[in-house]
Design a protein around this motif. Structure first.
Motif, mmCIF file in Angstrom:
data_model
loop_
_atom_site.group_PDB
_atom_site.id
_atom_site.type_symbol
_atom_site.label_atom_id
_atom_site.label_comp_id
_atom_site.label_asym_id
_atom_site.label_seq_id
_atom_site.Cartn_x
_atom_site.Cartn_y
_atom_site.Cartn_z
ATOM 1 N N THR A 22 -7.585 -5.668 -47.717
ATOM 2 C CA THR A 22 -8.350 -6.540 -46.829
ATOM 3 C C THR A 22 -9.491 -5.759 -46.195
ATOM 4 O O THR A 22 -9.292 -4.668 -45.687
ATOM 5 N N TRP A 23 -10.651 -6.330 -46.225
ATOM 6 C CA TRP A 23 -11.820 -5.740 -45.583
ATOM 7 C C TRP A 23 -11.967 -6.347 -44.210
ATOM 8 O O TRP A 23 -12.440 -7.460 -44.056
ATOM 9 N N GLN B 137 -8.621 -11.471 -36.344
ATOM 10 C CA GLN B 137 -9.514 -10.647 -37.158
ATOM 11 C C GLN B 137 -10.481 -11.488 -37.979
ATOM 12 O O GLN B 137 -10.216 -12.645 -38.294
ATOM 13 N N VAL B 138 -11.608 -10.856 -38.285
ATOM 14 C CA VAL B 138 -12.607 -11.422 -39.174
ATOM 15 C C VAL B 138 -12.747 -10.447 -40.334
ATOM 16 O O VAL B 138 -12.897 -9.240 -40.125
ATOM 17 N N GLY B 139 -12.676 -10.963 -41.542
ATOM 18 C CA GLY B 139 -12.806 -10.133 -42.730
ATOM 19 C C GLY B 139 -13.517 -10.900 -43.830
ATOM 20 O O GLY B 139 -14.216 -11.887 -43.569
ATOM 21 N N TRP B 140 -13.320 -10.456 -45.058
ATOM 22 C CA TRP B 140 -13.930 -11.084 -46.233
ATOM 23 C C TRP B 140 -12.869 -11.670 -47.150
ATOM 24 O O TRP B 140 -11.809 -11.085 -47.322
ATOM 25 N N THR B 141 -13.172 -12.784 -47.771
ATOM 26 C CA THR B 141 -12.356 -13.285 -48.866
ATOM 27 C C THR B 141 -12.865 -12.623 -50.143
ATOM 28 O O THR B 141 -13.949 -12.026 -50.160
ATOM 29 N N GLN C 234 -14.102 -14.082 -52.511
ATOM 30 C CA GLN C 234 -15.286 -14.840 -52.930
ATOM 31 C C GLN C 234 -16.519 -14.514 -52.094
ATOM 32 O O GLN C 234 -17.571 -15.119 -52.281
ATOM 33 N N GLY C 235 -16.392 -13.564 -51.160
ATOM 34 C CA GLY C 235 -17.546 -13.160 -50.362
ATOM 35 C C GLY C 235 -17.817 -14.045 -49.161
ATOM 36 O O GLY C 235 -18.937 -14.072 -48.656
ATOM 37 N N ARG C 236 -16.810 -14.765 -48.729
ATOM 38 C CA ARG C 236 -16.946 -15.563 -47.513
ATOM 39 C C ARG C 236 -16.211 -14.862 -46.386
ATOM 40 O O ARG C 236 -15.216 -14.177 -46.608
ATOM 41 N N HIS C 237 -16.699 -15.085 -45.179
ATOM 42 C CA HIS C 237 -15.951 -14.586 -44.029
ATOM 43 C C HIS C 237 -14.663 -15.381 -43.893
ATOM 44 O O HIS C 237 -14.614 -16.561 -44.212
ATOM 45 N N ALA D 118 -11.315 -20.002 -43.989
ATOM 46 C CA ALA D 118 -12.368 -19.421 -44.816
ATOM 47 C C ALA D 118 -13.649 -20.096 -44.346
ATOM 48 O O ALA D 118 -13.746 -21.328 -44.311
ATOM 49 N N VAL D 119 -14.609 -19.309 -43.939
ATOM 50 C CA VAL D 119 -15.846 -19.831 -43.366
ATOM 51 C C VAL D 119 -16.711 -20.418 -44.478
ATOM 52 O O VAL D 119 -16.871 -19.820 -45.547
ATOM 53 N N ASP D 120 -17.249 -21.612 -44.218
ATOM 54 C CA ASP D 120 -18.174 -22.255 -45.149
ATOM 55 C C ASP D 120 -19.065 -23.200 -44.354
ATOM 56 O O ASP D 120 -19.097 -23.137 -43.122
#
Length: 164
Positions: free
Chosen positions: A63-64, A86-90, A92-95, A122-124
């Motif tokens: 996990t990033w 926490q906030v990280g990356w999926t 697929q490159g989404r927060h 997943a942020v979109d």
């Protein structure tokens, strides 16, 4: 992974999330203050962030994490509760914004901890970062206001009680 640490007012929000509007940055700051105010007495509000993770460089094997708040609540000599935001990356490159409650494990097989409640987004376009962070911060503030007894959370999830 080396992360910088401090209060939320030291977090370089614009550097970590350069596409956020001024209103979204203000929303994150307000949400962070809500969580900081809900933390138990004596528990420091120490946020951690990794500027080197602000840019997505492709899927990773781990996990990033970009931004993290970890409130650990000791519940005795060898027992604990942990509240994470926490906030990280999926991949697929989404927060991705997540909040969770973990308890120390007392199972026959020691798993370390169990997630006993979690919320994640997943942020979109439908769920922007500021809204996801606000929802997770509100949930975390609610958890911090609930019983801070690890056995309460274990019983709620049907996990084995702490060994004497």
């Amino acid at each position: 992974m080396s992360m910088d640490r401090g209060t939320f007012d030291r977090v370089p929000v614009r550097a970590l999330f350069p596409r956020l509007s001024a209103a979204a940055v203000e929303s994150l700051e307000h949400s962070a203050r809500t969580v900081d105010a809900a933390r138990p007495r004596g528990a420091a509000a120490v946020w951690e962030w990794a500027p080197e993770h602000a840019v997505f460089t492709g899927p990773q094997s781990r996990t990033w994490v970009i931004l993290l708040l970890d409130v650990v609540r000791p519940a005795g000599v060898s027992d604990w509760l942990e509240f994470l935001l926490q906030v990280g990356w999926t991949d697929q490159g989404r927060h991705e914004v997540t909040a969770s409650v973990n308890v120390g494990c007392w199972c026959e097989t020691d798993h370390g901890t169990h997630d006993v409640d979690a919320l994640g987004f997943a942020v979109d376009d439908d769920v922007p970062l500021a809204r996801a962070f606000e929802a997770c911060a509100e949930r975390m503030a609610g958890w911090l206001a609930e019983p801070r007894d690890a056995d309460f959370w274990r019983a709620r999830e049907g996990l084995p009680p702490r060994r004497p």
